[in-house]
Design an enzyme around this catalytic site. Structure first.
Site, PDB file in Angstrom:
ATOM      1  N   CYS A 123       0.875  -1.173   0.000  1.00 54.00           N
ATOM      2  CA  CYS A 123       0.000   0.000   0.000  1.00 54.00           C
ATOM      3  C   CYS A 123       0.911   1.221   0.000  1.00 54.00           C
ATOM      4  O   CYS A 123       1.780   1.337   0.871  1.00 54.00           O
ATOM      5  CB  CYS A 123      -0.867  -0.040   1.259  1.00 54.00           C
ATOM      6  SG  CYS A 123      -1.507   1.588   1.682  1.00 54.00           S
ATOM      7  N   GLU A 158       9.213   1.477 -11.672  1.00 56.63           N
ATOM      8  CA  GLU A 158       7.938   1.637 -12.386  1.00 56.63           C
ATOM      9  C   GLU A 158       6.795   1.975 -11.438  1.00 56.63           C
ATOM     10  O   GLU A 158       5.798   1.240 -11.355  1.00 56.63           O
ATOM     11  CB  GLU A 158       7.617   0.375 -13.187  1.00 56.63           C
ATOM     12  CG  GLU A 158       8.588   0.130 -14.310  1.00 56.63           C
ATOM     13  CD  GLU A 158       8.119  -0.935 -15.285  1.00 56.63           C
ATOM     14  OE1 GLU A 158       7.337  -1.814 -14.884  1.00 56.63           O
ATOM     15  OE2 GLU A 158       8.522  -0.876 -16.458  1.00 56.63           O
ATOM     16  N   GLU A 315      14.597   0.752 -19.791  1.00 49.63           N
ATOM     17  CA  GLU A 315      14.254  -0.634 -20.115  1.00 49.63           C
ATOM     18  C   GLU A 315      13.602  -0.708 -21.488  1.00 49.63           C
ATOM     19  O   GLU A 315      12.717   0.091 -21.808  1.00 49.63           O
ATOM     20  CB  GLU A 315      13.227  -1.199 -19.125  1.00 49.63           C
ATOM     21  CG  GLU A 315      13.743  -1.527 -17.755  1.00 49.63           C
ATOM     22  CD  GLU A 315      12.644  -2.184 -16.916  1.00 49.63           C
ATOM     23  OE1 GLU A 315      11.737  -2.837 -17.477  1.00 49.63           O
ATOM     24  OE2 GLU A 315      12.698  -2.006 -15.696  1.00 49.63           O
ATOM     25  N   TRP A 323       4.751 -11.037 -21.608  1.00 46.25           N
ATOM     26  CA  TRP A 323       3.537 -10.690 -20.866  1.00 46.25           C
ATOM     27  C   TRP A 323       2.352 -10.317 -21.735  1.00 46.25           C
ATOM     28  O   TRP A 323       1.302  -9.985 -21.209  1.00 46.25           O
ATOM     29  CB  TRP A 323       3.835  -9.582 -19.846  1.00 46.25           C
ATOM     30  CG  TRP A 323       4.756  -8.490 -20.318  1.00 46.25           C
ATOM     31  CD1 TRP A 323       6.087  -8.374 -20.011  1.00 46.25           C
ATOM     32  CD2 TRP A 323       4.440  -7.365 -21.144  1.00 46.25           C
ATOM     33  NE1 TRP A 323       6.623  -7.250 -20.599  1.00 46.25           N
ATOM     34  CE2 TRP A 323       5.638  -6.610 -21.302  1.00 46.25           C
ATOM     35  CE3 TRP A 323       3.279  -6.915 -21.785  1.00 46.25           C
ATOM     36  CZ2 TRP A 323       5.690  -5.445 -22.066  1.00 46.25           C
ATOM     37  CZ3 TRP A 323       3.347  -5.762 -22.546  1.00 46.25           C
ATOM     38  CH2 TRP A 323       4.538  -5.042 -22.674  1.00 46.25           C
TER      39      TRP A 323
HETATM   40  C1  GAL Z   1       9.119  -3.921 -16.437  1.00 43.35           C
HETATM   41  C2  GAL Z   1       9.838  -4.169 -15.137  1.00 43.35           C
HETATM   42  C3  GAL Z   1      10.917  -5.198 -15.262  1.00 43.35           C
HETATM   43  C4  GAL Z   1      10.435  -6.372 -16.070  1.00 43.35           C
HETATM   44  C5  GAL Z   1       9.983  -5.886 -17.429  1.00 43.35           C
HETATM   45  C6  GAL Z   1       9.493  -6.990 -18.311  1.00 43.35           C
HETATM   46  O1  GAL Z   1       7.801  -3.628 -16.147  1.00 43.35           O
HETATM   47  O2  GAL Z   1      10.376  -2.974 -14.618  1.00 43.35           O
HETATM   48  O3  GAL Z   1      11.324  -5.600 -13.983  1.00 43.35           O
HETATM   49  O4  GAL Z   1       9.386  -6.980 -15.397  1.00 43.35           O
HETATM   50  O5  GAL Z   1       8.925  -4.982 -17.252  1.00 43.35           O
HETATM   51  O6  GAL Z   1       9.076  -6.478 -19.562  1.00 43.35           O
END
Ligand code: GAL
Length: 684
Positions: A123, A158, A315, A323
């Site tokens: 939280c 993030e 990133e 995902w």
């Molecule tokens: C981001 C995150 C990373 C990894 C990545 C995968 O959201 O900061 O740790 O999970 O996505 O795409």
């Protein structure tokens, strides 16, 4: 003041463009670390984000810190001349925090407490979470705050991703206090929330609650205030972490990795607290042109967060994420093209999640710089080639982008616009992208600005769907036009104030005089009920989303609607005010219609694209350095494309070391970075 190059802001930064990724050594034995460092050096890595998810390994039980492993890897990285962006390690609290402080876990709007076992299970208002975070961070800062290789701090991870709301008792108490601070009295709250409606009147503060699960539509002002409150809570997590680092290491430089356009956190506010803006960017390679454009919009945004200062791509993925329901790989060359396009658009760092692909855990099928196959792989070869390319571009560092066109984007506006119970369903991000796309296609540099920003230096300001407007913001827009600016105001603008109260007397409320039209009603445009705009020369274009019933009150009509009871009525208008012009776009034209209007208004404003002839999907960006100007040319198509370099023919290509031809068929995902002496010192 001109934006500072990163090297001035972050003194110990490695020379050249930053290159590397998230490094999670705790997933591997120490023999593997040796190989990691040798391969990082081979690839040209000069920066890693370390310990992003390491809390449980660093503090396996409360206040029992184990830094030995981190000491050892930091020393090895330092010996390998690899700098470190050290994480505060707070995004995934250890199991003991959930056991000892179950109230630190977040609660959903229907009262379910989420569990430990994934990540971001906290939280944001939890005192236990914040205190434990600060304790860990102080220990980290004490130990590594002065380490010469720790050049930057990676705050949390993030923020607002996966976890952006919480409806627990702590949040409720916090929300009430936040409302007391904002409104001072219940009368003021009742007035702002319009509680005369549906018997929502409050006579006691303890009756004021969070907008939990309810039978029907929420009070919009309450829902909006809750968004504001949560955004501030999430930003508060960051600022407390930054304060904990700086308590111990006052000179520490900090960043956090924002996620694209993440909705729950006002990123303008968030990056005010950071020394540099960093972006995580994972567009879907299944649609390469849309993806490249989505990234370009984000580059414009992240460059603008710090007033034009270069950002870091913290990133991205080398190939395939894990995902989406279906995860396409990036075909050969595309990762390089996207990375170099990032630099072209103002990035001074290109980083990945993650260095080495995991063996276990939820992300084992997420590509990395070093795949499961090992160094003898397509991906690792491309990683090494990209490292070499970035070294060739070292002199671009600090060069800046210059835009005469700006686009207004606002988080509170987005939250309000996307609340339920509207004439149709709005998706702000999609609207901004659609308005930006013709500019990208036409190779026109765009900055992003927030309402209230200083607009000096911009000739054209696009303001799509500026639904929520305050008097002060309206005055700012009026002054911009009076002084000679071109404002392009979109449909569904100027409708409400900051509390979701409609400006009465016709839309766009406070801007009626500026645009010279009155909007009376909104008709959604659907497949069953299409509409078109017709320009004065007969050109027609299909429109989408909604068509407004507009009355011209002094504005010149540029295009009219063709269908429905208001056929023949104004759809697109322009109004001369002072030394400038206010355009009004009363619908969402398709790409051809938008292009036509944008072309016309930009040419009126004297804004032109680059002097290189290349079609849409070829990204052209200029960066202006101390002595040289750099032109980045990236072919985002999966096929060759024709380019005529005109004035740039014969210029030196930093990537090949050879002069550029007069024209060529550039291969799929091809890139050139051309350089010539700066045209004008005034651009510096
Ligand atoms: C981001 C995150 C990373 C990894 C990545 C995968 O959201 O900061 O740790 O999970 O996505 O795409």
């Amino acid at each position: 003041m001109l934006p500072q190059p990163l090297a001035k802001v972050i003194p110990r930064l490695p020379q050249g463009l930053l290159y590397g990724g998230d490094y999670n050594p705790e997933q591997w034995d120490e023999a593997t670390w040796e190989e990691d460092i040798e391969l990082m050096r081979r690839a040209g890595v000069n920066l890693v984000s370390l310990a992003v998810f390491s809390w449980a390994k660093l503090e396996p039980s409360p206040e029992q810190f184990e830094f030995g492993w981190l000491d050892r890897i930091i020393e090895r990285l330092a010996a390998g001349h690899i700098s470190i962006c050290l994480a505060t390690a707070t995004a995934s609290p250890p199991a003991w925090l959930a056991r000892l402080h179950p109230e630190s876990l977040p609660e959903t709007s229907d009262g379910v407490r989420l569990s430990h076992g994934s990540r971001q299970h906290y939280c944001p208002n939890s005192v236990a979470y914040r205190e434990a975070s600060a304790r860990l961070i102080r220990e980290l800062a004490r130990r590594y705050g002065r380490h010469p290789s720790v050049v930057l701090w990676h705050i949390n991870n993030e923020i607002g991703c996966h976890l952006s709301t919480c409806y627990c008792a702590t949040c409720e108490a916090g929300f009430r206090q936040w409302l007391r601070d904002r409104y001072r009295s219940l009368d003021a709250l009742n007035a702002a929330w319009g509680t005369a409606f549906w018997s929502q009147y409050y006579a006691a503060w303890e009756d004021v609650s969070l907008p939990r699960a309810m039978p029907y539509t929420h009070n919009p002002a309450q829902a909006l205030d809750y968004r504001r409150f949560m955004s501030q809570a999430l930003t508060g997590v960051l600022t407390e972490e930054i304060a904990a680092v700086r308590d111990i290491a006052p000179d520490a430089r900090v960043t956090t990795n924002g996620v694209l356009w993440i909705k729950p956190v006002d990123l303008w506010e968030c990056f005010r607290h950071c020394d540099v803006a960093s972006l995580d960017c994972y567009p879907d390679p299944a649609n390469p042109l849309d993806a490249a454009h989505e990234a370009a919009v984000c580059h414009d945004l992240y460059r603008s967060f710090k007033g034009g200062q270069p950002f870091i791509l913290m990133e991205q993925v080398t190939s395939q994420v894990n995902w989406r329901p279906v995860n396409r790989i990036k075909p050969p060359g595309q990762m390089r093209a996207w990375s170099l396009a990032t630099v072209g658009r103002g990035g001074d760092g290109v980083m990945f999640f993650q260095w080495r692909a995991s063996r276990a855990g939820a992300e084992k099928f997420h590509a990395a710089m070093l795949p499961h196959t090992g160094p003898d792989s397509r991906v690792f070869r491309e990683v090494c080639e990209l490292g070499a390319d970035l070294r060739r571009l070292a002199r671009v560092v600090g060069a800046r982008t210059r835009a005469r066109v700006a686009m207004m984007v606002s988080w509170p506006n987005r939250w309000a616009l996307e609340l339920e119970a509207k004439p149709t369903t709005f998706a702000y991000e999609g609207i901004v992208h659609a308005w930006h796309r013709p500019l990208w296609d036409a190779h026109i540099a765009v900055d992003m600005v927030e309402p209230g920003a200083d607009l000096t230096g911009y000739d054209v300001l696009f303001a799509p769907a500026l639904y929520q407007l305050t008097q002060q913001q309206a005055d700012g827009l009026r002054a911009f036009v009076q002084k000679g600016g071109t404002l392009v105001l979109g449909y569904f603008s100027g409708i409400v104030n900051e509390s979701e109260h409609v400006w009465i007397g016709g839309y766009p409320g406070l801007l009626l005089d500026l645009v010279g039209v009155t909007v009376e009603e909104w008709q959604p445009v659907t497949d069953e009920h299409p509409n078109h705009v017709r320009f004065r020369d007969g050109f027609e274009s299909a429109v989408g989303l909604l068509a407004e019933v507009i009355h011209a009150r002094g504005a010149e009509v540029i295009a009219t609607f063709t269908e429905d009871f208001f056929a023949g009525g104004p759809a697109i208008t322009r109004n001369k005010v002072g030394r400038g012009t206010a355009w009004y776009i009363g619908t969402q034209p398709g790409p051809d219609g938008l292009r036509r209007v944008w072309d016309e208004l930009l040419s009126h404003a004297g804004v032109q694209g680059l002097e290189v002839s290349a079609g849409p999907g070829i990204q052209l960006d200029l960066r202006h350095g101390q002595d040289d100007t750099y032109l980045f040319v990236v072919n985002h198509h999966d096929a060759e494309a024709s380019i005529d370099y005109r004035d740039w023919a014969g210029c030196h290509d930093l990537l090949t070391g050879a002069p550029c031809p007069a024209d060529e068929m550039m291969p799929a995902y091809g890139v050139r970075v051309l350089t010539k002496p700066s045209l004008s010192k005034e651009l510096q």
